[in-house]
Design a protein around this motif. Structure first.
Motif, PDB file in Angstrom:
ATOM      1  N   VAL A 231       0.845  -1.186   0.000  1.00 19.26           N
ATOM      2  CA  VAL A 231       0.000   0.000   0.000  1.00 19.26           C
ATOM      3  C   VAL A 231       0.884   1.241   0.000  1.00 19.26           C
ATOM      4  O   VAL A 231       1.845   1.319   0.783  1.00 19.26           O
ATOM      5  N   PRO A 232       0.615   2.225  -0.867  1.00 20.38           N
ATOM      6  CA  PRO A 232       1.386   3.470  -0.810  1.00 20.38           C
ATOM      7  C   PRO A 232       1.344   4.074   0.586  1.00 20.38           C
ATOM      8  O   PRO A 232       0.321   4.028   1.269  1.00 20.38           O
ATOM      9  N   ALA A 233       2.461   4.621   1.015  1.00 22.67           N
ATOM     10  CA  ALA A 233       2.573   5.136   2.388  1.00 22.67           C
ATOM     11  C   ALA A 233       1.491   6.148   2.708  1.00 22.67           C
ATOM     12  O   ALA A 233       0.981   6.204   3.839  1.00 22.67           O
ATOM     13  N   ALA A 234       1.096   6.958   1.729  1.00 24.66           N
ATOM     14  CA  ALA A 234       0.112   8.006   1.986  1.00 24.66           C
ATOM     15  C   ALA A 234      -1.270   7.444   2.291  1.00 24.66           C
ATOM     16  O   ALA A 234      -2.113   8.157   2.847  1.00 24.66           O
ATOM     17  N   GLN A 235      -1.525   6.178   1.946  1.00 26.00           N
ATOM     18  CA  GLN A 235      -2.851   5.609   2.159  1.00 26.00           C
ATOM     19  C   GLN A 235      -3.034   4.978   3.536  1.00 26.00           C
ATOM     20  O   GLN A 235      -4.144   4.564   3.881  1.00 26.00           O
ATOM     21  N   VAL A 236      -1.972   4.867   4.301  1.00 24.23           N
ATOM     22  CA  VAL A 236      -2.073   4.328   5.661  1.00 24.23           C
ATOM     23  C   VAL A 236      -1.468   5.359   6.614  1.00 24.23           C
ATOM     24  O   VAL A 236      -0.267   5.630   6.556  1.00 24.23           O
ATOM     25  N   LYS A 237      -2.275   5.925   7.473  1.00 23.10           N
ATOM     26  CA  LYS A 237      -1.798   6.954   8.388  1.00 23.10           C
ATOM     27  C   LYS A 237      -0.897   6.355   9.464  1.00 23.10           C
ATOM     28  O   LYS A 237      -1.049   5.192   9.857  1.00 23.10           O
ATOM     29  N   ASP A 238       0.027   7.176   9.936  1.00 23.75           N
ATOM     30  CA  ASP A 238       0.942   6.718  10.984  1.00 23.75           C
ATOM     31  C   ASP A 238       0.187   6.272  12.229  1.00 23.75           C
ATOM     32  O   ASP A 238       0.645   5.384  12.958  1.00 23.75           O
ATOM     33  N   GLU A 239      -0.964   6.873  12.477  1.00 18.88           N
ATOM     34  CA  GLU A 239      -1.746   6.512  13.664  1.00 18.88           C
ATOM     35  C   GLU A 239      -2.174   5.041  13.639  1.00 18.88           C
ATOM     36  O   GLU A 239      -2.315   4.408  14.683  1.00 18.88           O
ATOM     37  N   VAL A 240      -2.376   4.517  12.437  1.00 23.61           N
ATOM     38  CA  VAL A 240      -2.760   3.104  12.323  1.00 23.61           C
ATOM     39  C   VAL A 240      -1.629   2.221  12.823  1.00 23.61           C
ATOM     40  O   VAL A 240      -1.835   1.291  13.622  1.00 23.61           O
ATOM     41  N   TYR A 241      -0.415   2.494  12.373  1.00 19.99           N
ATOM     42  CA  TYR A 241       0.732   1.697  12.803  1.00 19.99           C
ATOM     43  C   TYR A 241       1.040   1.928  14.287  1.00 19.99           C
ATOM     44  O   TYR A 241       1.408   0.989  15.004  1.00 19.99           O
ATOM     45  N   ALA A 242       0.909   3.157  14.737  1.00 20.43           N
ATOM     46  CA  ALA A 242       1.226   3.465  16.132  1.00 20.43           C
ATOM     47  C   ALA A 242       0.305   2.724  17.093  1.00 20.43           C
ATOM     48  O   ALA A 242       0.700   2.428  18.235  1.00 20.43           O
TER      49      ALA A 242
END
Length: 436
Positions: A231-242
């Motif tokens: 998935v392109p980085a812009a399509q997954v927000k950092d908050e999801v990974y955090a």
């Protein structure tokens, strides 16, 4: 005594025979036969030339005289003059994609390649020269400016797409695109070509993040062609990974080839979680697409991102300290100049999210600078290190999360073929024969 180079010519000749390259070319490009050579014979000789002596395509006749071309291919060197080569190339140009596809299908049938999974990618090749567009034939890929992989935006380019089998990384399909063609718009065409080549057999298409667009995903789902792509980085927000709990992620039982000889505690470790990914269409009436999303954590990626961030912070700190010492001096007499320079440092070193500074003036109007890095921001960035996401329509029964990752990791095969394509190498043995 006549001495000629043999090298890989017998191997190339045998593969060309089994692939029936001459027959395929002559079947699709009839009418080129002369008293001496057909287009197919010329093309086979040119393929052998590219494989054994990848120099600029001139003086092929001289190559044929020093190599055992006549003995292996039965072609007199004098017949491979520039005019004959040009006529053959002109003849196959309109049929190039058909030729490549037919040869690829022949390779699958002749050698029994496993075509249950293809890896697709596009590369660019920068060129020197003017190449005016008005002098180029629009029926063929146009050399022009684009987004080159080597970041030489000052040079025009042409692009090539390549699909290889997961079974050995064998190139089975290729297409050439103009320099300005958008990579994201070539996925559906490649998928259709691969469907024709694979015949009745279903296959998995693995590609890079350029595959992930609403139109591409919709087309692949409609065609019932499963895929895996990051998935392109812009399509997954950092908050999801955090928000992810690394302790809950399953460790993948897989070791990269580069780590095979290392101690277990020094190997890269992958962990996976799973959720869903949605894509909204450009129009309100477009249905929302939902696919599986595999969230991957790599200790190698995390270490690389941490090292890169530390390097950026160190460079920024050095330059900010230098600016603080220079504030109020000859080059930075005003607060605006100090602030402007701090902004340049933040942008150049890519630390704008965490760099904080304050400019003050004393009674005489001389500026001074104080600065620091926001630790909370740095901690938040560190939480997402090592994470990325893959999407696929494969069900859990068809592929567990770790299997999705392992199949995607085969994408390195197409990158290795591009390396071979751009940097060919050969070995040159010789044969010695006495004239009759």
């Amino acid at each position: 005594m006549v001495e000629k180079r043999l090298g890989a010519l017998p191997v190339a000749a045998e593969f060309l025979r089994r692939l029936d390259v001459a027959g395929i070319v002559d079947g699709l490009c009839p009418g080129g036969a002369s008293a001496h050579l057909t287009h197919g014979q010329v093309i086979e000789a040119m393929v052998a030339n590219r494989l054994t002596s990848p120099a600029p395509l001139v003086r092929v006749g001289d190559w044929a005289r020093t190599w055992a071309v006549e003995e292996v291919f039965g072609i007199e060197p004098d017949l491979l003059n520039d005019d004959r080569l040009a006529r053959a190339l002109d003849a196959i140009a309109p049929k190039l994609e058909q030729i490549a596809g037919t040869v690829g299908a022949r390779a699958i049938a002749e050698f029994g390649f496993d075509v249950s999974r293809f890896h697709w990618d596009i590369t660019s090749m920068s060129v020197y020269g003017a190449y005016p567009e008005e002098d180029q034939d629009e029926q063929y890929p146009v050399i022009k400016y684009g987004h080159p992989k080597d970041r030489r935006v000052d040079l025009k380019q042409v692009q090539a797409g390549l699909a290889v089998s997961a079974d050995g990384g064998i190139p089975v399909h290729t297409r050439v695109f103009g320099g300005g063609a958008a990579e994201v718009s070539q996925v559906v065409g490649a998928m259709k070509d691969l469907r024709v080549m694979a015949g009745e057999q279903k296959f998995l298409m693995v590609a890079d993040s350029k595959l992930v667009s609403y139109s591409n995903i919709a087309a692949l789902l409609q065609a019932d062609v499963p895929f895996i792509a990051p998935v392109p980085a812009a399509q997954v927000k950092d908050e999801v990974y955090a928000a992810l709990d690394l302790e809950q992620a399953a460790v993948v039982d897989w070791v990269p080839d580069r780590d095979a000889g290392k101690d277990p505690d020094r190997r890269e470790v992958y962990r996976v979680l799973e959720d869903v990914h949605t894509l909204a269409g450009p129009r309100k009436r477009d249905p929302v697409l939902t696919v599986r999303r595999i969230l991957v954590h790599s200790t190698g990626n995390a270490a690389g991102q941490q090292a890169a961030r530390a390097k950026r912070l160190a460079k920024a700190a050095e330059e900010m300290d230098k600016l603080a010492r220079a504030a109020g001096g000859r080059h930075y007499k005003t607060s605006d100049k100090v602030a402007a320079r701090a902004g340049v440092i933040a942008a150049k070193r890519r630390v704008a999210s965490c760099l904080r500074w304050h400019v003050e003036q004393d009674e005489s109007g001389s500026p001074s600078l104080s600065w620091h890095f926001d630790q909370e921001v740095l901690d938040a960035e560190a939480q997402v290190d090592g994470w990325y996401a893959l999407i696929t329509p494969l069900t859990a029964e068809q592929a567990a999360p770790q299997d999705v990752l392992i199949q995607y990791k085969g994408q390195g095969a197409v990158e290795r073929r591009y390396h071979d394509f751009k940097s060919p190498r050969c070995s040159c043995s010789t044969i010695t024969a006495s004239p009759p």
